[in-house]
Design an enzyme around this catalytic site. Structure first.
Site, PDB file in Angstrom:
ATOM      1  N   LYS A  91      38.537  28.724  40.145  1.00 51.51           N
ATOM      2  CA  LYS A  91      38.736  29.529  38.919  1.00 51.51           C
ATOM      3  C   LYS A  91      40.184  30.017  38.846  1.00 51.51           C
ATOM      4  CE  LYS A  91      37.593  34.008  38.951  1.00 51.51           C
ATOM      5  NZ  LYS A  91      38.641  34.973  38.522  1.00 51.51           N
ATOM      6  N   ASN A  92      40.702  30.522  39.968  1.00 53.76           N
ATOM      7  CA  ASN A  92      42.017  31.160  39.938  1.00 53.76           C
ATOM      8  C   ASN A  92      43.178  30.178  39.961  1.00 53.76           C
ATOM      9  OD1 ASN A  92      40.649  33.513  39.736  1.00 53.76           O
ATOM     10  ND2 ASN A  92      41.017  34.200  41.831  1.00 53.76           N
ATOM     11  N   CYS A 118      40.435  47.998  34.926  1.00 55.84           N
ATOM     12  CA  CYS A 118      39.541  47.032  35.561  1.00 55.84           C
ATOM     13  C   CYS A 118      38.687  47.797  36.562  1.00 55.84           C
ATOM     14  CB  CYS A 118      40.393  45.970  36.259  1.00 55.84           C
ATOM     15  SG  CYS A 118      39.372  44.733  37.016  1.00 55.84           S
ATOM     16  N   ASP A 141      39.357  39.126  47.630  1.00 57.04           N
ATOM     17  CA  ASP A 141      38.198  38.644  46.866  1.00 57.04           C
ATOM     18  C   ASP A 141      36.991  38.353  47.742  1.00 57.04           C
ATOM     19  OD1 ASP A 141      40.175  36.757  44.451  1.00 57.04           O
ATOM     20  OD2 ASP A 141      39.761  38.895  44.673  1.00 57.04           O
ATOM     21  N   ARG A 180      45.585  47.901  36.949  1.00 49.68           N
ATOM     22  CA  ARG A 180      46.256  46.629  37.266  1.00 49.68           C
ATOM     23  C   ARG A 180      47.407  46.426  36.288  1.00 49.68           C
ATOM     24  NH1 ARG A 180      41.546  42.486  38.235  1.00 49.68           N
ATOM     25  NH2 ARG A 180      43.178  41.143  39.047  1.00 49.68           N
ATOM     26  N   ARG A 240      31.360  35.039  35.167  1.00 50.53           N
ATOM     27  CA  ARG A 240      32.793  34.811  34.950  1.00 50.53           C
ATOM     28  C   ARG A 240      33.371  33.906  36.033  1.00 50.53           C
ATOM     29  NH1 ARG A 240      36.373  39.937  34.078  1.00 50.53           N
ATOM     30  NH2 ARG A 240      37.845  38.232  34.216  1.00 50.53           N
TER      31      ARG A 240
HETATM   32  C1  EPZ Z   1      44.775  37.538  41.146  1.00 52.06           C
HETATM   33  O1  EPZ Z   1      44.792  38.674  40.305  1.00 52.06           O
HETATM   34  C2  EPZ Z   1      43.334  37.043  41.156  1.00 52.06           C
HETATM   35  N1  EPZ Z   1      42.928  36.707  39.791  1.00 52.06           N
HETATM   36  C3  EPZ Z   1      42.405  38.130  41.697  1.00 52.06           C
HETATM   37  O2  EPZ Z   1      41.089  37.575  41.766  1.00 52.06           O
HETATM   38  C4  EPZ Z   1      42.863  38.489  43.110  1.00 52.06           C
HETATM   39  O3  EPZ Z   1      42.058  39.534  43.602  1.00 52.06           O
HETATM   40  C5  EPZ Z   1      44.333  38.933  43.072  1.00 52.06           C
HETATM   41  O4  EPZ Z   1      45.151  37.893  42.492  1.00 52.06           O
HETATM   42  C6  EPZ Z   1      44.880  39.238  44.460  1.00 52.06           C
HETATM   43  O5  EPZ Z   1      44.746  38.108  45.275  1.00 52.06           O
HETATM   44  C7  EPZ Z   1      43.307  35.518  39.274  1.00 52.06           C
HETATM   45  O6  EPZ Z   1      44.005  34.734  39.902  1.00 52.06           O
HETATM   46  C8  EPZ Z   1      42.822  35.214  37.890  1.00 52.06           C
HETATM   47  P1  EPZ Z   1      48.006  40.577  41.632  1.00 52.06           P
HETATM   48  P2  EPZ Z   1      46.210  39.340  39.835  1.00 52.06           P
HETATM   49  O7  EPZ Z   1      48.947  40.577  40.495  1.00 52.06           O
HETATM   50  O8  EPZ Z   1      47.204  38.283  39.611  1.00 52.06           O
HETATM   51  C9  EPZ Z   1      49.543  45.062  41.632  1.00 52.06           C
HETATM   52  C10 EPZ Z   1      38.785  37.434  41.335  1.00 52.06           C
HETATM   53  O9  EPZ Z   1      37.823  38.093  41.778  1.00 52.06           O
HETATM   54  N2  EPZ Z   1      50.424  44.654  40.530  1.00 52.06           N
HETATM   55  O10 EPZ Z   1      48.304  39.750  42.837  1.00 52.06           O
HETATM   56  O11 EPZ Z   1      45.901  40.270  38.725  1.00 52.06           O
HETATM   57  C11 EPZ Z   1      48.072  45.076  41.204  1.00 52.06           C
HETATM   58  O12 EPZ Z   1      47.745  46.308  40.598  1.00 52.06           O
HETATM   59  C12 EPZ Z   1      40.068  38.158  40.935  1.00 52.06           C
HETATM   60  O13 EPZ Z   1      38.801  36.183  41.198  1.00 52.06           O
HETATM   61  C13 EPZ Z   1      51.384  45.556  40.063  1.00 52.06           C
HETATM   62  O14 EPZ Z   1      51.490  46.677  40.549  1.00 52.06           O
HETATM   63  O15 EPZ Z   1      46.556  40.178  41.132  1.00 52.06           O
HETATM   64  C14 EPZ Z   1      47.341  44.875  42.514  1.00 52.06           C
HETATM   65  O16 EPZ Z   1      47.210  46.126  43.164  1.00 52.06           O
HETATM   66  C15 EPZ Z   1      39.952  39.671  41.097  1.00 52.06           C
HETATM   67  N3  EPZ Z   1      52.205  45.169  39.051  1.00 52.06           N
HETATM   68  C16 EPZ Z   1      48.309  43.993  43.331  1.00 52.06           C
HETATM   69  O17 EPZ Z   1      49.578  44.069  42.665  1.00 52.06           O
HETATM   70  C17 EPZ Z   1      52.130  43.923  38.478  1.00 52.06           C
HETATM   71  O18 EPZ Z   1      52.914  43.623  37.554  1.00 52.06           O
HETATM   72  C18 EPZ Z   1      47.901  42.534  43.383  1.00 52.06           C
HETATM   73  O19 EPZ Z   1      47.739  42.110  42.057  1.00 52.06           O
HETATM   74  C19 EPZ Z   1      51.136  43.026  38.959  1.00 52.06           C
HETATM   75  C20 EPZ Z   1      50.302  43.400  39.990  1.00 52.06           C
END
Ligand code: EPZ
Length: 434
Positions: free
Chosen positions: A22-23, A117, A309, A122, A401
């Protein structure tokens, strides 16, 4: 309201085949709009709500999107919109990665800010910072970020990510493919899904180097074309079944799983006493003779550390481990909501800040529980497998999802599990599930 009903106590055995990630599918579909000619054929696309949302989002921009089971074809030659419908974008945080490719391709993108979320705030500040470094103007108004590229288009930049954000790395990497000059992303996310995205971009004619390491270099090119790509297997789906196989299995083969994508999980499962044998086609997991996994200390962090995850599914398994476990969630601020649902099943969990302390007990007891997010839903199904009596899981829109045919795959492994589409749940635990 749809529910899943599980009759606990039945061991798993046999083979389950893992689908496309998915990701990886989500950013790859977003990247497909970078092509100004030709058609992309994306294979191994799982049948998931999130994939449908992303396909609808790029179609709303003018891309010609055609779907067959397991496949999506995209021809983005005639993009004509720069603002996908807000209600679509707000369905799914991942939609925000449309911003980078749309901005690079058309010079403009208006993307609704992702809503809050269940797993904590996020923000998208790193996405915005990266695109601004490449010359974009970003203005936040009416709940949207309005990006405009400079005349002549985006230019390369050296960007350091304070957090190795998966989404921000993807957005910047995609935008940089059509920027003038070189972009360097430092402290980039190293997830396998980002490597898969880079492979697809390079098949389109991009020049991305270093994906999977913490420094990614992208040489901008003038245009990209459609390409064929087969998406990598879903390591989180694979990990979910491996955890279930460790705690409730008598020999489960997870076909199409890639052990290199799961090394941190496999190490933890072996530490818990499971026997792992991986061959070219997948991974076998055999439980320890005592059938109770040993307690663990787990700390989630960015790849290649233990994946956030798989935190909830592992917590469900550790509820019946021998001993006391600790689980520390360092990636998201509020990703323990499933603990409350597991406690309703008798789990002994105590939360102290970012750490959950889990006292292992012999068995959980079946209860009516609700999925609070996608991975929590999978965790509650695993908990139902090792609980006495019936467990009823609601909140299935979360599960739909990210897991294709979760019930059918567990049924094929011998679980007594079924899904009902209306609230007709047998009250007595003596009622057979199937
Ligand atoms: C991806 O989300 C995945 N989703 C998530 O999987 C996964 O948990 C996450 O990466 C971490 O591995 C998809 O790929 C669609 P991040 P993403 O940006 O990209 C902070 C699932 O269950 N952050 O790596 O949204 C954020 O708040 C989902 O399949 C900022 O502060 O995650 C978080 O604490 C859930 N500013 C951390 O970074 C930003 O601009 C990691 O978020 C962006 C992120």
């Amino acid at each position: 309201m749809a529910k899943i009903i599980i009759e606990g106590g039945h061991r798993l055995h046999g083979t389950v085949r893992i689908g496309g990630a998915k990701n990886a599918v989500l950013p790859i579909l977003a990247a497909s709009i970078l092509a100004s000619s030709g058609t992309s054929v994306i294979e191994e696309v799982p049948s998931l709500l999130d994939a449908e949302y992303m396909a609808a989002t790029i179609a709303s921009l003018g891309a010609d999107v055609r779907r067959k089971p397991g496949q999506v074809m995209v021809n983005a030659t005639n993009l004509r919109e720069v603002e996908p419908p807000h209600e679509l974008v707000r369905q799914m945080r991942a939609s925000f990665v449309v911003a980078g490719p749309l901005l690079a391709r058309t010079g403009e993108a208006v993307i609704a800010m992702p809503g809050g979320c269940n797993i904590g705030p996020r923000p998208v500040d790193l996405h915005i910072k990266g695109l601004e470094a490449m010359g974009a103007q970003a203005r936040i108004e009416n709940g949207c970020v309005h990006f405009v590229a400079p005349k002549g288009g985006l230019h390369g930049a050296r960007i350091y990510l304070d957090i190795p954000s998966v989404g921000a790395t993807q957005n910047i990497m995609m935008a940089a493919c059509l920027a003038r000059g070189q972009t360097v992303i430092e402290n980039a996310a190293k997830e396998p899904e980002n490597v898969d995205l880079a492979n697809y971009l390079n098949a389109m004619g991009a020049r991305v180097r270093g994906a999977g390491t913490d420094t990614i270099r992208i040489e901008g090119v003038r245009e990209l074309h459609g390409a064929n790509h087969s998406v990598i297997p879903d390591r989180i789906e694979a990990g979910t079944f491996l955890i279930a196989g460790a705690v409730a299995g008598d020999g489960v083969y997870v076909e199409n799983a890639v052990s290199q994508h799961l090394s941190s999980l496999l190490a933890k499962l072996e530490e818990a006493g499971a026997e792992i044998v991986d061959d070219v086609r997948g991974i076998h997991i055999w439980p320890i003779p005592t059938r109770r996994i040993r307690a663990l200390d787990v700390k989630t962090h960015y790849h290649p550390a233990y994946p956030t995850d798989l935190q909830a599914p592992m917590m469900a398994a550790l509820c019946v481990a021998e001993g006391t476990s600790t689980i520390t969630e360092t990636v998201f601020e509020n990703r323990f909501k499933h603990a409350g649902e597991l406690q309703r099943m008798g789990a002994e969990i105590h939360i102290e800040g970012r750490t959950a302390i889990v006292e292992g007990i012999e068995r959980l007891s079946g209860a009516e529980v609700t999925a609070t997010d996608l991975r929590a839903g999978a965790a509650l199904v695993i908990a139902g497998l090792v609980a006495d009596g019936l467990t009823t899981v609601s909140g299935l829109h979360h599960i739909d999802r990210g897991y294709e045919n979760l019930v059918g795959k567990f049924q094929a492994l011998g679980a007594r599990i079924r899904r009902i589409e209306q609230d007709r749940v047998p009250r007595s635990s003596s009622v057979a599930v199937v």
